[in-house]
Enzyme design. Structure first.
Site, PDB file in Angstrom:
ATOM      1  N   THR A   1      14.766  43.748  59.217  1.00  0.00           N
ATOM      2  CA  THR A   1      15.111  43.441  60.584  1.00  0.00           C
ATOM      3  C   THR A   1      13.838  43.105  61.327  1.00  0.00           C
ATOM      4  O   THR A   1      12.963  43.941  61.470  1.00  0.00           O
ATOM      5  CB  THR A   1      15.761  44.664  61.250  1.00  0.00           C
ATOM      6  OG1 THR A   1      16.805  45.114  60.390  1.00  0.00           O
ATOM      7  CG2 THR A   1      16.321  44.305  62.589  1.00  0.00           C
TER       8      THR A   1
ATOM      9  N   ARG B   1      36.834  32.345  56.997  1.00  0.00           N
ATOM     10  CA  ARG B   1      36.063  31.628  55.957  1.00  0.00           C
ATOM     11  C   ARG B   1      36.659  31.892  54.574  1.00  0.00           C
ATOM     12  O   ARG B   1      36.951  33.031  54.221  1.00  0.00           O
ATOM     13  CB  ARG B   1      34.615  32.092  55.989  1.00  0.00           C
ATOM     14  CG  ARG B   1      33.699  31.470  54.922  1.00  0.00           C
ATOM     15  CD  ARG B   1      33.561  32.345  53.701  1.00  0.00           C
ATOM     16  NE  ARG B   1      32.548  31.845  52.762  1.00  0.00           N
ATOM     17  CZ  ARG B   1      32.358  32.332  51.534  1.00  0.00           C
ATOM     18  NH1 ARG B   1      33.099  33.332  51.101  1.00  0.00           N
ATOM     19  NH2 ARG B   1      31.440  31.843  50.764  1.00  0.00           N
ATOM     20  N   VAL B   2      36.849  30.858  53.799  1.00  0.00           N
ATOM     21  CA  VAL B   2      37.344  30.999  52.431  1.00  0.00           C
ATOM     22  C   VAL B   2      36.250  30.523  51.488  1.00  0.00           C
ATOM     23  O   VAL B   2      35.659  29.463  51.689  1.00  0.00           O
ATOM     24  CB  VAL B   2      38.629  30.163  52.236  1.00  0.00           C
ATOM     25  CG1 VAL B   2      39.048  30.167  50.774  1.00  0.00           C
ATOM     26  CG2 VAL B   2      39.748  30.714  53.116  1.00  0.00           C
ATOM     27  N   GLY B   3      35.971  31.319  50.472  1.00  0.00           N
ATOM     28  CA  GLY B   3      34.935  30.947  49.505  1.00  0.00           C
ATOM     29  C   GLY B   3      35.513  30.198  48.326  1.00  0.00           C
ATOM     30  O   GLY B   3      36.619  29.635  48.373  1.00  0.00           O
ATOM     31  N   ASP B   4      34.786  30.222  47.228  1.00  0.00           N
ATOM     32  CA  ASP B   4      35.189  29.468  46.040  1.00  0.00           C
ATOM     33  C   ASP B   4      36.188  30.221  45.163  1.00  0.00           C
ATOM     34  O   ASP B   4      36.898  29.610  44.363  1.00  0.00           O
ATOM     35  CB  ASP B   4      33.957  29.123  45.194  1.00  0.00           C
ATOM     36  CG  ASP B   4      33.214  30.371  44.739  1.00  0.00           C
ATOM     37  OD1 ASP B   4      33.091  31.323  45.540  1.00  0.00           O
ATOM     38  OD2 ASP B   4      32.745  30.410  43.592  1.00  0.00           O
TER      39      ASP B   4
ATOM     40  N   THR C   1      30.206  33.825  40.393  1.00  0.00           N
ATOM     41  CA  THR C   1      29.956  34.735  41.502  1.00  0.00           C
ATOM     42  C   THR C   1      28.722  34.196  42.224  1.00  0.00           C
ATOM     43  O   THR C   1      27.900  33.521  41.627  1.00  0.00           O
ATOM     44  CB  THR C   1      29.703  36.172  41.032  1.00  0.00           C
ATOM     45  OG1 THR C   1      28.541  36.200  40.191  1.00  0.00           O
ATOM     46  CG2 THR C   1      30.875  36.737  40.251  1.00  0.00           C
ATOM     47  N   GLY C   2      28.595  34.511  43.484  1.00  0.00           N
ATOM     48  CA  GLY C   2      27.453  34.005  44.246  1.00  0.00           C
ATOM     49  C   GLY C   2      27.913  33.078  45.347  1.00  0.00           C
ATOM     50  O   GLY C   2      29.088  33.106  45.750  1.00  0.00           O
TER      51      GLY C   2
ATOM     52  N   GLY D   1      29.580  30.743  47.317  1.00  0.00           N
ATOM     53  CA  GLY D   1      30.780  29.956  47.044  1.00  0.00           C
ATOM     54  C   GLY D   1      30.706  28.535  47.549  1.00  0.00           C
ATOM     55  O   GLY D   1      31.266  27.616  46.932  1.00  0.00           O
TER      56      GLY D   1
HETATM   57  N1  GLY Z   1      31.680  33.573  45.414  1.00  0.00           N
HETATM   58  C1  GLY Z   1      32.272  34.336  46.406  1.00  0.00           C
HETATM   59  C2  GLY Z   1      32.281  33.727  47.727  1.00  0.00           C
HETATM   60  O1  GLY Z   1      31.439  32.897  48.042  1.00  0.00           O
HETATM   61  O2  GLY Z   1      33.128  34.070  48.509  1.00  0.00           O
END
Ligand code: GLY
Length: 403
Positions: free
Chosen positions: A224, A279-282, A302-303, A305
Site C-alpha cells: 500500500t 465482470r465475467v472472466g474466461d 487459470t490466471g 481471463g
Molecule cells: N481466469 C479466471 C478469471 O479471469 O476470472
C-alpha cells in the site's frame, strides 16, 4: 483456426524462456513420454490446476466407479468450491468491488460435444454443478446473473452467503487503502489507539485469523503506497501498512479421461478479486477458459481471463494438439501467442534488463492418448495430476524466471 503462429516478441525474453522450457519440459514429459498410447497411462486419469490435487484424486476415483467424466470433474472441483480456505473458488472466494462473491463456471462434455456454463452467479457455492445442469437440462450454453440464480434455485440449490470472514477482511482492507481521496481511512491515516482495541464484530466469538492459504495465481500482494493509490507495474513503494491483495485471478480447472478415451473438462472460479460487479472472466466462456474435443483432448486455464478471452486459448490449445503438438508444447505456444498479441503497454513492465508481463497465466492440457502437460508465463508453477501412480503436484513449463 490457424496453426502457423510465429512468435515475434522480445528475442531476449524468448531465448531465456526457451532455456527454461527445455529444462522444465523434460521434467513434465518424463511423466508420460510423447506419443505414449493411452493404455500406457494405466487407466483413467485427471489433471487440474495446483489447487486441485484433491480434485484429481476424487475425479479418478469416480471414473473407476464408472461415472461419466463430466460428473467426475464437477465432483472433483466441488471439493475446492466447498472449501472456505480456498479464496479463489466457490465458498470463500474473494468478492467483487461491492464485497459480493460472484462465481463463473463451465463444463464441457466430449462424448456429446455439449457445454454448460453460468456467469456472475451469486449465493450458490457450486457453480460447476449448476453449469452441468445447464448442459444436461437445457438447450442453452450459458446462463448469467439473476437468470442463473433462478435456474439454480429451481433445481433445489439453496442460497447462502459465500463471503467468509477472511474474504470480507481482505476486501475491506483493499477498500480502505485504495485511495487517500475518499472517506475511508487508510491504515496510515488512522490514529493509534492508546490501548488495546476490541477487534470483534458483534457476532464473532473470537478474533478472525488471517491465515487462510493463498491459492491464487500471480503476485498476490501490492504494497500500500504511503501516499496514494497502487502504482501499476512500477516497483512497490514501501509503507508500514499491511499490503493488500491486488488483481488476483484464482481458479480451478480440471479435465478427465476415461479408460475408454472419453474426455470432459470443467473450470470454476470467483474470478478477479475486487472486479467491477458483473465482470465475467474466461472460465465460463467455452473456447477461452475451458474446451474439449472428444477426438483430441481438453484444455483450460487459470490466471488473467481477459488475456484468454481475446485469444480463445483453450480451443486453440486443443486445436494445436489435434495438429500434433504435445500438450506441453501447445500450452507453451499459447503462452507465447498471448504475449505476442498483448499490445496494451500497461500490461508490460520493465524489470532491469527485461520486459515482462504484469500478470500470470497458466494453461493445462490433456490429450486423448493420455499425454498431458502445462505451461505458465512465470516460473514456479505446478499442476495436479492423478493416474495409476496416484495424485500429485508436478512442475510446469514456463516462459519467465521469477527474480
Ligand atoms: N481466469 C479466471 C478469471 O479471469 O476470472
Amino acid at each position: 483456426m490457424g496453426m502457423t503462429h510465429q512468435p515475434t516478441f522480445d528475442r531476449r525474453a524468448f531465448l531465456a524462456a526457451s532455456t527454461a522450457l527445455a529444462a522444465s519440459a523434460a521434467a513434465t514429459s518424463r511423466e508420460l513420454p510423447r506419443g505414449t498410447p493411452y493404455a500406457a497411462a494405466g487407466g483413467p486419469l485427471a489433471i487440474a490446476s495446483l489447487n486441485g490435487v484433491r480434485s484429481v484424486a476424487r475425479a479418478v476415483d469416480l471414473l473407476r466407479e464408472g461415472y461419466d467424466p463430466a460428473d467426475a470433474v464437477v465432483q472433483g472441483v466441488r471439493i475446492v468450491e466447498d472449501d472456505p480456505n480456498d479464496d479463489s473458488v466457490g465458498l470463500g472466494g474473494l468478492p467483487n468491488a461491492d464485497g459480493v462473491v460472484e462465481l463463473d463456471a463451465s463444463v464441457m462434455h466430449g462424448p456429446t460435444h455439449k457445454s454448460g456454463a453460468v456467469a456472475s452467479l451469486r449465493n450458490i457455492k457450486n457453480p460447476a454443478q449448476v453449469a452441468l445442469l445447464v448442459l444436461r437440462r437445457t438447450d442453452h450454453c450459458l446462463l448469467v446473473g439473476e437468470g442463473a440464480l433462478r435456474f439454480a434455485k429451481s433445481h433445489g440449490f439453496r442460497e447462502e452467503d459465500l463471503l467468509t470472514e477472511h474474504a470480507r477482511r481482505e476486501w475491506m482492507h483493499w477498500r480502505e487503502n485504495m485511495s487517500l481521496d475518499d472517506d475511508w481511512l487508510n491504515d496510515s491515516e488512522r490514529d493509534t489507539p492508546v490501548g488495546k482495541t476490541w477487534d470483534l464484530l458483534p457476532w464473532q466469538a473470537s478474533p478472525a485469523k488471517d491465515t487462510a492459504p493463498r491459492t491464487n495465481d500471480g503476485p498476490n500482494f501490492r504494497d500500500t503506497p504511503a501516499g496514494g493509490a497502487p502504482v501499476e507495474g512500477g516497483p512497490p513503494k514501501k509503507s508500514a501498512a499491511r499490503p493488500y491483495i491486488m488483481e488476483v485471478t484464482g481458479t480451478i480447472h480440471c479435465a478427465a479421461l476415461t479408460e475408454k478415451g472419453d474426455v470432459a473438462s470443467c473450470t470454476t472460479t470467483s474470478g478477479l478479486n475486487w472486479k467491477i460487479p458483473g465482470r465475467v472472466g474466461d472460465s465460463p466462456i467455452i473456447g477461452a477458459g475451458n474446451y474439449c474435443d472428444n477426438d483430441i483432448g481438453a484444455a483450460g486455464s487459470t490466471g488473467r481471463g481477459e488475456a484468454n478471452i481475446v485469444t480463445l486459448a483453450a480451443a486453440r490449445i486443443v486445436d494445436w494438439m489435434g495438429a500434433g503438438q504435445t500438450p506441453e508444447e501447445a500450452c507453451r505456444n499459447m503462452c507465447k501467442y498471448v504475449l505476442d498479441h498483448m499490445k496494451e503497454k500497461r500490461l508490460w513492465r520493465t524489470e532491469g534488463d527485461r520486459r515482462t508481463p504484469t500478470f500470470d497465466l497458466k494453461f493445462y492440457a490433456l490429450r486423448k492418448d493420455g499425454l498431458w502437460g502445462g505451461a505458465s508465463l512465470w516460473s514456479g508453477g505446478q499442476m495436479a495430476v492423478c493416474d495409476a501412480k496416484g495424485a500429485r503436484a508436478v512442475p510446469m513449463a514456463y516462459l519467465y524466471e521469477r527474480r
